[in-house]
Design an enzyme around this catalytic site. Structure first.
Site, PDB file in Angstrom:
ATOM      1  N   TYR A   1      -6.743  -3.485  10.202  1.00 21.40           N
ATOM      2  CA  TYR A   1      -6.308  -1.987  10.206  1.00 21.40           C
ATOM      3  C   TYR A   1      -7.144  -1.131   9.317  1.00 21.40           C
ATOM      4  CZ  TYR A   1      -3.488   2.097   9.733  1.00 21.40           C
ATOM      5  OH  TYR A   1      -3.128   3.551   9.747  1.00 21.40           O
TER       6      TYR A   1
ATOM      7  N   ARG B   1       7.088   6.766  -6.238  1.00 19.57           N
ATOM      8  CA  ARG B   1       6.914   7.834  -7.216  1.00 19.57           C
ATOM      9  C   ARG B   1       8.104   8.171  -8.078  1.00 19.57           C
ATOM     10  NH1 ARG B   1       3.316  10.678  -2.831  1.00 19.57           N
ATOM     11  NH2 ARG B   1       1.439   9.515  -2.853  1.00 19.57           N
TER      12      ARG B   1
ATOM     13  N   ARG C   1       0.164  -4.749  18.403  1.00 17.21           N
ATOM     14  CA  ARG C   1       1.280  -3.657  18.814  1.00 17.21           C
ATOM     15  C   ARG C   1       0.516  -2.337  19.502  1.00 17.21           C
ATOM     16  NH1 ARG C   1       6.179  -5.575  18.952  1.00 17.21           N
ATOM     17  NH2 ARG C   1       7.082  -3.784  18.361  1.00 17.21           N
TER      18      ARG C   1
ATOM     19  N   ARG D   1       9.175   7.368  15.419  1.00 10.95           N
ATOM     20  CA  ARG D   1       9.017   8.615  14.879  1.00 10.95           C
ATOM     21  C   ARG D   1       8.867   9.542  16.121  1.00 10.95           C
ATOM     22  NH1 ARG D   1       2.905   8.213  12.008  1.00 10.95           N
ATOM     23  NH2 ARG D   1       1.748   7.887  14.020  1.00 10.95           N
TER      24      ARG D   1
ATOM     25  N   ARG E   1       1.004  -1.249  -0.083  1.00 12.47           N
ATOM     26  CA  ARG E   1      -0.243   0.038  -0.124  1.00 12.47           C
ATOM     27  C   ARG E   1       0.962   1.138  -0.066  1.00 12.47           C
ATOM     28  NH1 ARG E   1      -1.346  -1.786   5.375  1.00 12.47           N
ATOM     29  NH2 ARG E   1      -0.226  -0.582   7.033  1.00 12.47           N
TER      30      ARG E   1
ATOM     31  N   ASP F   1      -8.459   2.667   7.854  1.00 13.97           N
ATOM     32  CA  ASP F   1      -8.411   4.122   7.736  1.00 13.97           C
ATOM     33  C   ASP F   1      -9.661   4.556   8.250  1.00 13.97           C
ATOM     34  OD1 ASP F   1      -5.784   4.442   7.090  1.00 13.97           O
ATOM     35  OD2 ASP F   1      -6.487   4.209   4.974  1.00 13.97           O
TER      36      ASP F   1
ATOM     37  N   GLU G   1       7.469   8.227  19.670  1.00 12.68           N
ATOM     38  CA  GLU G   1       6.810   7.127  19.750  1.00 12.68           C
ATOM     39  C   GLU G   1       7.611   5.924  19.763  1.00 12.68           C
ATOM     40  OE1 GLU G   1       3.458   6.702  16.601  1.00 12.68           O
ATOM     41  OE2 GLU G   1       2.940   8.705  16.963  1.00 12.68           O
TER      42      GLU G   1
END
Length: 380
Positions: A346, A175, A247, A277, A171, A348, A298
């Site tokens: 998971y 580019r 997690r 991050r 996913r 969105d 995190e």
């Protein structure tokens, strides 16, 4: 009808609103002391910055109906997620794009040159990637894999990338232009005043009642005609078959006078850096001005029984256990399992809302036809 919705996040709120508008009485409960689930936002008392309490949530979708729906309840501001990553003491742009490639290899390639160059690095002996590692090696080659994926993935998932399914990487875009927008959906933005006021507006209906700091107990279902469960799937069955793996995240808060990192999200790909991050939350609301800043480091680890579950692991053991729970769920009457935790996926935010809208519509259709409402609506 009397509807009980367990969980005051997006799934519970959207279903409750739809069914309340259809004339049903909806009782929403949540064991936390706030609505919004992991989308919960609040003002930081020290800096005034709008905080994404359980980590950043950026709204993005190609679904026109979902976009219209959220804009019905909140004023959205344009927002583009432009992630950066620090690797080997240098900062690069993510997702991997033409700037990343040129900067990493010290070149000035045009798109067609970069495409040919990366194709030359890719491992073409891997014809059908089965793991995250194989997918990455086939995708970008060994150098970019080691720099941008290997260490970060080991920290995020707590295992070798060779143990993870290839779908996790599929996913992520690659580019060959200078587009550094992390998402490619038509509609992208942030609710100006945060997600919690938006969800409060969704729940603001005379047929909806809300009780917070209220854990679910089985006797509650006896007072309801139907239950929509957005808590953990295994939790509904009191973990009788074992616990599904997740997690979780630990957050280390710190403040800074001024601008700490110049972007909302800075990943750290080096394995020796213990955190994955740093998020600087005032950059999630660029239309606001704040002299001080609040940031969070995190750290990812395996979730224990008392931890907040974030990311379903879905490896071999979990998939087998999931199938056992799904079979038990499908044999259960009077309850429908929804959302990220209820379906162990998971999701969105836009997919969560779309599925909640469709679930409420199906419930109304089943009522009209006299059919039973299914317990599980999604594939494994």
């Amino acid at each position: 009808m009397q509807i009980l919705l367990v969980g005051a996040g997006l799934s519970g709120a959207v279903i409750a609103r739809r069914l309340a508008e259809a004339g049903h009485d909806c009782h929403v409960i949540d064991q936390r002391d706030h609505i919004g689930g992991n989308c919960h936002t609040r003002r930081d008392g020290e800096t005034g910055v709008m905080m994404h309490v359980y980590g950043p949530h950026i709204f993005h979708t190609d679904d026109q109906q979902v976009w219209d729906y959220v804009n019905r309840f909140a004023a959205f501001q344009p927002f583009r997620n432009r992630v950066k990553t620090t690797v080997g003491g240098k900062v690069y742009s993510l997702p991997i794009n033409l700037l990343t490639i040129n900067q990493f290899f010290g070149k000035a390639m045009r798109p067609d040159e970069a495409r040919e160059f990366i194709d030359g690095l890719a491992d073409h002996s891997i014809t059908t990637p089965q793991s995250f590692e194989e997918q990455a090696l086939r995708f970008v080659g060994a150098d970019l894999y080691r720099a941008f994926f290997k260490g970060y993935t080991e920290k995020q998932w707590g295992c070798a990338p060779s143990e993870l399914p290839a779908a996790i990487l599929k996913r992520l875009p690659l580019r060959f232009d200078y587009d550094d927008n992390y998402f490619s959906h038509r509609f992208q933005g942030m609710p100006r005043d945060g997600y919690t006021p938006m969800i409060a507006a969704i729940l603001d209906h005379p047929r909806i009642t809300i009780d917070l700091s209220t854990p679910y107990s089985p006797d509650m279902a006896e007072q309801a005609d139907h239950v929509f469960w957005s808590g953990p799937l295994d939790g509904y069955f009191d973990f009788q078959l074992g616990r599904l793996g997740y997690r979780t995240l630990d957050f280390e808060r710190f403040t800074h006078d001024g601008d700490y990192q110049g972007c909302a999200v800075m990943n750290y790909g080096d394995r020796e850096v213990p955190y994955t991050r740093i998020t600087e939350h005032k950059h999630f609301s660029p239309w606001e001005q704040h002299e001080r800043s609040v940031c969070y480091r995190e750290y990812s680890r395996a979730a224990g029984p008392e931890d907040i579950p974030y990311y379903p692991i879905r490896l071999v053991r979990e998939k087998a256990l999931l199938q056992n729970y799904q079979r038990r769920a499908k044999a259960t009457q009077g309850v429908t399992f929804v959302g990220r935790l209820g379906t162990y996926r998971y999701l969105d935010m836009d997919v969560t809302i779309r599925e909640a809208m469709d679930t409420a519509s199906l419930f109304e259709s089943c009522l009209a036809k006299g059919d039973p409402m299914p317990a599980m609506l999604t594939p494994s």
